[in-house]
Design a protein around this motif. Sequence first.
Motif, PDB file in Angstrom:
ATOM      1  N   GLU A  95       0.835  -1.201   0.081  1.00  0.00           N
ATOM      2  CA  GLU A  95       0.053   0.065   0.253  1.00  0.00           C
ATOM      3  C   GLU A  95       0.722   1.251   0.049  1.00  0.00           C
ATOM      4  OE1 GLU A  95      -3.419   2.279   2.815  1.00  0.00           O
ATOM      5  OE2 GLU A  95      -2.984   0.089   3.110  1.00  0.00           O
ATOM      6  N   THR A  96       2.051   1.274   0.693  1.00  0.00           N
ATOM      7  CA  THR A  96       2.722   2.515   0.827  1.00  0.00           C
ATOM      8  C   THR A  96       3.575   2.473  -0.595  1.00  0.00           C
ATOM      9  OG1 THR A  96       3.353   1.783   3.061  1.00  0.00           O
ATOM     10  CG2 THR A  96       4.826   3.302   2.002  1.00  0.00           C
ATOM     11  N   VAL A  97       3.871   1.534  -1.303  1.00  0.00           N
ATOM     12  CA  VAL A  97       4.732   1.394  -2.469  1.00  0.00           C
ATOM     13  C   VAL A  97       3.553   2.223  -3.565  1.00  0.00           C
ATOM     14  CG1 VAL A  97       5.630   0.294  -4.545  1.00  0.00           C
ATOM     15  CG2 VAL A  97       6.310  -0.521  -2.245  1.00  0.00           C
ATOM     16  N   ASN A  98       2.287   1.691  -3.452  1.00  0.00           N
ATOM     17  CA  ASN A  98       1.276   2.157  -4.351  1.00  0.00           C
ATOM     18  C   ASN A  98       1.189   3.666  -4.385  1.00  0.00           C
ATOM     19  OD1 ASN A  98       0.966  -0.066  -5.708  1.00  0.00           O
ATOM     20  ND2 ASN A  98      -0.645  -0.955  -4.163  1.00  0.00           N
ATOM     21  N   ASN A  99       1.252   4.249  -2.880  1.00  0.00           N
ATOM     22  CA  ASN A  99       1.014   5.408  -2.547  1.00  0.00           C
ATOM     23  C   ASN A  99       1.897   6.515  -3.194  1.00  0.00           C
ATOM     24  OD1 ASN A  99      -1.656   5.182  -1.491  1.00  0.00           O
ATOM     25  ND2 ASN A  99      -0.729   4.988   0.644  1.00  0.00           N
ATOM     26  N   VAL A 100       3.299   6.066  -3.118  1.00  0.00           N
ATOM     27  CA  VAL A 100       4.430   6.745  -3.601  1.00  0.00           C
ATOM     28  C   VAL A 100       4.504   6.659  -5.308  1.00  0.00           C
ATOM     29  CG1 VAL A 100       7.086   6.623  -3.837  1.00  0.00           C
ATOM     30  CG2 VAL A 100       6.129   5.891  -1.702  1.00  0.00           C
ATOM     31  N   ILE A 101       4.010   5.522  -5.791  1.00  0.00           N
ATOM     32  CA  ILE A 101       3.816   5.503  -7.161  1.00  0.00           C
ATOM     33  C   ILE A 101       2.870   6.679  -7.916  1.00  0.00           C
ATOM     34  CG2 ILE A 101       2.883   3.923  -9.231  1.00  0.00           C
ATOM     35  CD1 ILE A 101       4.319   1.715  -7.837  1.00  0.00           C
ATOM     36  N   LYS A 102       1.444   6.560  -7.093  1.00  0.00           N
ATOM     37  CA  LYS A 102       0.726   7.481  -7.474  1.00  0.00           C
ATOM     38  C   LYS A 102       1.204   8.902  -7.401  1.00  0.00           C
ATOM     39  CE  LYS A 102      -4.268   8.405  -6.322  1.00  0.00           C
ATOM     40  NZ  LYS A 102      -5.101   8.170  -5.190  1.00  0.00           N
ATOM     41  N   GLU A 103       1.827   9.344  -6.010  1.00  0.00           N
ATOM     42  CA  GLU A 103       2.580  10.513  -6.055  1.00  0.00           C
ATOM     43  C   GLU A 103       3.525  11.051  -7.086  1.00  0.00           C
ATOM     44  OE1 GLU A 103       5.686  12.392  -2.767  1.00  0.00           O
ATOM     45  OE2 GLU A 103       4.001  11.403  -1.904  1.00  0.00           O
ATOM     46  N   ASN A 104       4.347   9.761  -7.593  1.00  0.00           N
ATOM     47  CA  ASN A 104       5.227   9.910  -8.471  1.00  0.00           C
ATOM     48  C   ASN A 104       4.666  10.483  -9.923  1.00  0.00           C
ATOM     49  OD1 ASN A 104       7.748  10.017  -7.285  1.00  0.00           O
ATOM     50  ND2 ASN A 104       7.620   7.852  -7.217  1.00  0.00           N
ATOM     51  N   SER A 105       3.519   9.878  -9.838  1.00  0.00           N
ATOM     52  CA  SER A 105       2.738  10.068 -11.313  1.00  0.00           C
ATOM     53  C   SER A 105       1.795  11.225 -11.538  1.00  0.00           C
ATOM     54  CB  SER A 105       1.718   8.823 -11.445  1.00  0.00           C
ATOM     55  OG  SER A 105       2.276   7.704 -11.309  1.00  0.00           O
ATOM     56  N   LEU A 106       1.940  12.284 -10.323  1.00  0.00           N
ATOM     57  CA  LEU A 106       1.144  13.586 -10.522  1.00  0.00           C
ATOM     58  C   LEU A 106       1.604  14.156 -11.648  1.00  0.00           C
ATOM     59  CD1 LEU A 106       1.430  14.751  -6.825  1.00  0.00           C
ATOM     60  CD2 LEU A 106      -0.425  14.526  -8.021  1.00  0.00           C
ATOM     61  N   THR A 107       2.810  13.961 -12.278  1.00  0.00           N
ATOM     62  CA  THR A 107       3.174  14.885 -13.627  1.00  0.00           C
ATOM     63  C   THR A 107       3.934  13.867 -14.442  1.00  0.00           C
ATOM     64  OG1 THR A 107       5.389  15.341 -12.857  1.00  0.00           O
ATOM     65  CG2 THR A 107       3.829  17.157 -12.268  1.00  0.00           C
ATOM     66  N   LYS A 108       3.804  14.154 -15.805  1.00  0.00           N
ATOM     67  CA  LYS A 108       4.323  13.084 -16.752  1.00  0.00           C
ATOM     68  C   LYS A 108       5.735  13.480 -16.790  1.00  0.00           C
ATOM     69  CE  LYS A 108       0.139  13.143 -19.689  1.00  0.00           C
ATOM     70  NZ  LYS A 108      -0.622  13.912 -20.792  1.00  0.00           N
ATOM     71  N   GLU A 109       6.323  14.536 -16.758  1.00  0.00           N
ATOM     72  CA  GLU A 109       7.776  14.824 -16.845  1.00  0.00           C
ATOM     73  C   GLU A 109       8.534  14.320 -15.419  1.00  0.00           C
ATOM     74  OE1 GLU A 109       5.574  16.975 -17.222  1.00  0.00           O
ATOM     75  OE2 GLU A 109       5.805  17.908 -19.256  1.00  0.00           O
ATOM     76  N   ASN A 110       9.792  13.983 -15.639  1.00  0.00           N
ATOM     77  CA  ASN A 110      10.358  13.351 -14.383  1.00  0.00           C
ATOM     78  C   ASN A 110      10.896  14.545 -13.571  1.00  0.00           C
ATOM     79  OD1 ASN A 110       9.915  10.520 -14.865  1.00  0.00           O
ATOM     80  ND2 ASN A 110      11.756  10.292 -16.272  1.00  0.00           N
ATOM     81  N   LYS A 111      11.181  15.646 -14.422  1.00  0.00           N
ATOM     82  CA  LYS A 111      11.664  16.718 -13.584  1.00  0.00           C
ATOM     83  C   LYS A 111      11.168  18.008 -14.139  1.00  0.00           C
ATOM     84  CE  LYS A 111      16.114  18.855 -12.298  1.00  0.00           C
ATOM     85  NZ  LYS A 111      17.631  18.840 -12.246  1.00  0.00           N
ATOM     86  N   LEU A 112      10.649  18.854 -13.484  1.00  0.00           N
ATOM     87  CA  LEU A 112      10.205  20.286 -13.915  1.00  0.00           C
ATOM     88  C   LEU A 112      10.871  21.426 -13.704  1.00  0.00           C
ATOM     89  CD1 LEU A 112       6.507  19.945 -12.577  1.00  0.00           C
ATOM     90  CD2 LEU A 112       7.345  19.640 -14.905  1.00  0.00           C
ATOM     91  N   SER A 113      11.314  22.149 -14.620  1.00  0.00           N
ATOM     92  CA  SER A 113      11.912  23.577 -14.396  1.00  0.00           C
ATOM     93  C   SER A 113      11.028  24.384 -13.353  1.00  0.00           C
ATOM     94  CB  SER A 113      12.235  24.030 -15.514  1.00  0.00           C
ATOM     95  OG  SER A 113      11.151  24.472 -16.293  1.00  0.00           O
ATOM     96  N   LEU A 114      11.767  25.305 -13.039  1.00  0.00           N
ATOM     97  CA  LEU A 114      11.321  26.438 -12.086  1.00  0.00           C
ATOM     98  C   LEU A 114      10.419  27.308 -13.010  1.00  0.00           C
ATOM     99  CD1 LEU A 114      11.148  27.370  -9.260  1.00  0.00           C
ATOM    100  CD2 LEU A 114      12.810  29.274  -9.855  1.00  0.00           C
ATOM    101  N   LYS A 115      10.511  27.228 -14.181  1.00  0.00           N
ATOM    102  CA  LYS A 115       9.870  28.193 -15.159  1.00  0.00           C
ATOM    103  C   LYS A 115       8.415  27.300 -15.300  1.00  0.00           C
ATOM    104  CE  LYS A 115       9.955  30.101 -19.820  1.00  0.00           C
ATOM    105  NZ  LYS A 115       8.722  29.231 -20.489  1.00  0.00           N
ATOM    106  N   GLN A 116       8.511  26.139 -15.708  1.00  0.00           N
ATOM    107  CA  GLN A 116       7.350  25.252 -15.722  1.00  0.00           C
ATOM    108  C   GLN A 116       6.402  25.173 -14.543  1.00  0.00           C
ATOM    109  OE1 GLN A 116       9.655  21.625 -17.011  1.00  0.00           O
ATOM    110  NE2 GLN A 116       8.080  21.260 -18.564  1.00  0.00           N
ATOM    111  N   VAL A 117       7.138  25.170 -13.311  1.00  0.00           N
ATOM    112  CA  VAL A 117       6.332  25.237 -12.112  1.00  0.00           C
ATOM    113  C   VAL A 117       5.731  26.670 -12.022  1.00  0.00           C
ATOM    114  CG1 VAL A 117       6.602  25.415  -9.547  1.00  0.00           C
ATOM    115  CG2 VAL A 117       7.830  23.805 -10.930  1.00  0.00           C
TER     116      VAL A 117
END
Length: 477
Positions: free
Chosen positions: A193-215
């Motif tokens: 359940e903890t792993v699934n929650n972490v995966i869900k959190e990581n899936s909030l965005t499609k990109e692996n890393k957002l720049s400050l401009k994108q944010v």
Amino acid sequence: MIACFLLLDTLNQVQTLMFSTLAEVITEMNNHTLMNHFGLEPTETRLAMMNSIMTTTHEIGNALSIIFLLPVADYKGRTFAAIHLRFGITIAVAVCQLLAACKFRISGFASTALIFSFVFGKLIMFSTSSPSLLGTSSLWFIFPLFVMISSVVVYILLLRFPDSPKWLVQQKRVAEAIDAIRFYHGAESKIYETVNNVIKENSLTKENKLSLKQVWENDTLRQSCLIILANMMFMQFDTSYVLSIYTIMFHNQAGFTTQMAMNINLIITIVLLPTKFVGTILLDTLGRRPTFFIAGIMQYTKSILIFATSIIIFISGSSLITQIMYLGVEFLAVLVPATGVNSILVLFVSELFPPSARTSVGQAMMFGSMLINTPIVSVFPIVNSIFPPIFFVPFVITQVIFGIYLYRNMPETRGRAVYDIIESMDNEVGSRAASILDEKLPLIRNRARTLASKRNSILNIERSRAVTFDHKFTPEN
């Protein structure tokens, strides 16, 4: 793990507190440097300039760590950054301080470590660094030597800990993440359940890393940035950092001797030690908003009190009244962080942003902190030698402005999942934008739709998926 990091934090705090607790020894070293190396007569102005330069080197270290060290946690892992790299920096700082103590005159007082166990560092330093014990030019080398030996022991203890489960999931190393969760939380915990929650959190965005401009272009994440900025301005655009660096000098101006200042700091630290365990309770039971309100009232009272004390000292000199008032400042300076309010900023970075945005936001936050602290610590020695009360006026004004903004806009995130927090904020921001979309003027309406498109193109949540569509799936294509 917490105990080991607490020990390492305490060692870093000892390194940082050397500048304030060994003020007389450092002044003697400054005098020696000015006379023997530069042929200059030590004056109050020149010593103030040297103190300003030395405190600014701390912020230079922060800048270098933001650029070169903070990203290491992303591509090398949390264990490498928080244990191996930090141990290396701690040893390097201790070596520089030890060389300075051995009369080599190398300026190595800039420590760029994360400091949390302030109270334990103060207990060690204020109980042992008085002039009658180790606070002399011939004995203060014991402090960096103690840090070097102790940090080696702590480093060995920390080697057995696995990396962060969240980072391992982000790197697609799910099997290792499961083992790490089992190590930290036990075999009986809800691992999958903890792993699934972490995966869900990581899936909030499609990109692996957002720049400050994108944010910043995203309406929802921009609102989170504004909350972070206001919190940082309220908590860090303050006298606390200056008070900790120049604590002996402030005590002397209020009418205390150096030995009395050491004893006062030690007594206050011991008496208020139980309050250090209140912070976690307040954050978990009352929540972020009530905790910030309590701490904010105390912090603003402290700003008013130090301002009034400075005016009285400037007009009529030190007296029993200024001593009592400054004791009040000292008590409040310890009580404010005891509420846990300093943790809110760190919590908000992990609660109001998806994992892909946290590195860029964390770097921006540290740069902002540096930009706030550098002028404060650099200007203070100069202003203090001319007209001390004027230095405290900006803090009294800005804390009112940002305090009101945070009271109106700070969200309550206690006990909520990151996914739910961001989705809730996105819905709130979207509801405000909906009224603009009904605007009659085409220019304003089109601008609102453009911003909405940017917002929905970043966040991978229910409302965004419902609004955003791909043109290749339209009937004509």
